[in-house]
Design a protein around this motif. Structure first.
Motif, PDB file in Angstrom:
ATOM      1  N   SER A 153       0.846  -1.211   0.034  1.00 18.31           N
ATOM      2  CA  SER A 153       0.120   0.062   0.056  1.00 18.31           C
ATOM      3  C   SER A 153       0.979   1.367  -0.012  1.00 18.31           C
ATOM      4  N   ALA A 157      -0.754   5.168   7.189  1.00 14.86           N
ATOM      5  CA  ALA A 157      -2.046   5.920   7.728  1.00 14.86           C
ATOM      6  C   ALA A 157      -2.935   4.840   7.021  1.00 14.86           C
ATOM      7  N   LEU A 158      -2.978   4.357   5.521  1.00 11.93           N
ATOM      8  CA  LEU A 158      -3.866   3.603   4.969  1.00 11.93           C
ATOM      9  C   LEU A 158      -3.783   2.239   5.379  1.00 11.93           C
ATOM     10  N   ASN A 159      -2.514   1.715   5.840  1.00 12.56           N
ATOM     11  CA  ASN A 159      -2.474   0.522   6.464  1.00 12.56           C
ATOM     12  C   ASN A 159      -3.224   0.262   7.786  1.00 12.56           C
ATOM     13  N   VAL A 160      -3.350   1.267   8.593  1.00 14.59           N
ATOM     14  CA  VAL A 160      -3.884   1.278   9.678  1.00 14.59           C
ATOM     15  C   VAL A 160      -5.569   1.429   9.577  1.00 14.59           C
ATOM     16  N   SER A 161      -5.855   2.160   8.627  1.00 14.96           N
ATOM     17  CA  SER A 161      -7.121   2.028   8.226  1.00 14.96           C
ATOM     18  C   SER A 161      -7.994   0.964   8.065  1.00 14.96           C
ATOM     19  N   MET A 162      -7.047   0.295   6.978  1.00 15.78           N
ATOM     20  CA  MET A 162      -7.599  -0.950   6.353  1.00 15.78           C
ATOM     21  C   MET A 162      -7.550  -2.229   7.585  1.00 15.78           C
ATOM     22  N   GLU A 164      -8.153  -1.500  10.448  1.00 11.83           N
ATOM     23  CA  GLU A 164      -9.574  -1.097  11.430  1.00 11.83           C
ATOM     24  C   GLU A 164     -10.715  -1.643  10.683  1.00 11.83           C
ATOM     25  N   TYR A 165     -10.814  -1.733   9.291  1.00 13.78           N
ATOM     26  CA  TYR A 165     -11.934  -2.061   8.604  1.00 13.78           C
ATOM     27  C   TYR A 165     -12.085  -3.424   8.343  1.00 13.78           C
ATOM     28  N   ARG A 167      -9.798  -5.424   6.736  1.00 10.23           N
ATOM     29  CA  ARG A 167      -9.165  -6.030   5.515  1.00 10.23           C
ATOM     30  C   ARG A 167      -7.997  -6.547   5.687  1.00 10.23           C
ATOM     31  N   TYR A 181       0.286   6.314  15.134  1.00  8.29           N
ATOM     32  CA  TYR A 181      -0.873   5.509  15.277  1.00  8.29           C
ATOM     33  C   TYR A 181      -0.781   4.574  16.249  1.00  8.29           C
ATOM     34  N   ARG A 184      -3.717   3.072  18.288  1.00  7.31           N
ATOM     35  CA  ARG A 184      -4.833   2.159  17.821  1.00  7.31           C
ATOM     36  C   ARG A 184      -4.277   0.912  17.602  1.00  7.31           C
TER      37      ARG A 184
END
Length: 250
Positions: A153, A157-162, A164-165, A167, A181, A184
């Motif tokens: 990726s 930031a994107l990895n942490v969001s994914m 949490e979702y 993914r 981060y 979290r």
């Protein structure tokens, strides 16, 4: 974390009127919070401080990690931030010289906060894990013998969001890059995948050796005087003042 989309040029002007051939050209792979497009990342501030009293002009060009490595390998630049170990596999130790460290980094496995931390890549067999594109030259030895669904990726930031979702089952990231981060995330501080140092790595030429010798002397002084910690703030990771550079006895 270690990606920039477009190359730009930023210049430290420590001496006026230097010709292009007199400048030290540095490739800068994007490191989250440590280098920035504006040139005000932690490592860039440390280098700028070290060059304040030196008669040298430095040009910094920003690239995605793979491109930064390529321009260094092709001799289009004199030096590159980080990647010392990876480049040593290509060039051999005698072809490279490196500075006193700009900072220490450690890779870990991260899961969601309050979940059990993972301590081994083997726990991710047949699972999806997020890794920042370009970090494979650090992590390849830890990933190659496992059956992982690795998703490369753009940044942490994107990895942490994914994560949490739902993914990803886990992400692999480096401290200090991922520190913003950490509230979290869950991880085991006692089980790093890899620990190393970010340095300025240069082709082994007389000119570059002279540059790095002077630079390393000043960097070591800044580290001992607490300037590294002042500049890095919460991104600071302590390490030994006697870590070697091109002039380890300075």
């Amino acid at each position: 974390m270690r990606v920039f989309l477009l190359p730009i040029l930023w210049v430290f002007c420590a001496s006026a009127g230097a010709s292009e051939g007199d400048r030290i050209r540095i490739a800068v792979p994007g490191l989250s919070h440590l280098t920035t497009e504006a040139g005000d990342g932690v490592y860039q501030k440390i280098i700028a401080r070290a060059l304040e009293n030196q008669d040298v002009e430095v040009n910094e060009s920003f690239y995605p990690i793979r491109r930064a490595l390529l321009v260094f390998e092709q001799g289009e630049v004199d030096c590159i931030y980080s990647s010392t170990e990876a480049l040593a596999q290509t060039f051999g130790q005698d072809e490279l010289i490196f500075s006193f460290p700009l900072g220490k980094f450690s890779f870990f496995l991260f899961t969601l906060k309050n979940s059990p931390p993972m301590v081994s890549v083997s726990a991710l067999e047949n699972k999806r894990v997020g890794v920042v594109s370009g970090q494979e030259h650090f992590l390849h030895p830890f990933l190659e013998n496992h059956h992982l669904d690795v998703v490369w990726s753009r940044n942490d930031a994107l990895n942490v969001s994914m994560l949490e979702y739902g993914r990803f089952e886990a992400v692999i990231g480096a401290i200090p890059d991922i520190r913003p981060y950490l509230d979290r995330l869950s991880y085991s501080p006692d089980h790093p995948l890899l620990e190393s140092f970010d340095r300025l790595t240069c082709h082994n030429t007389e000119r570059n050796r002279s540059f790095l010798t002077q630079l390393s002397r000043e960097l070591k002084k800044l580290k001992r005087d607490g300037v590294y910690q002042d500049i890095a703030g919460p991104l600071y990771v302590e390490f030994d003042d006697d870590e070697p550079g091109v002039d380890p006895d300075s």
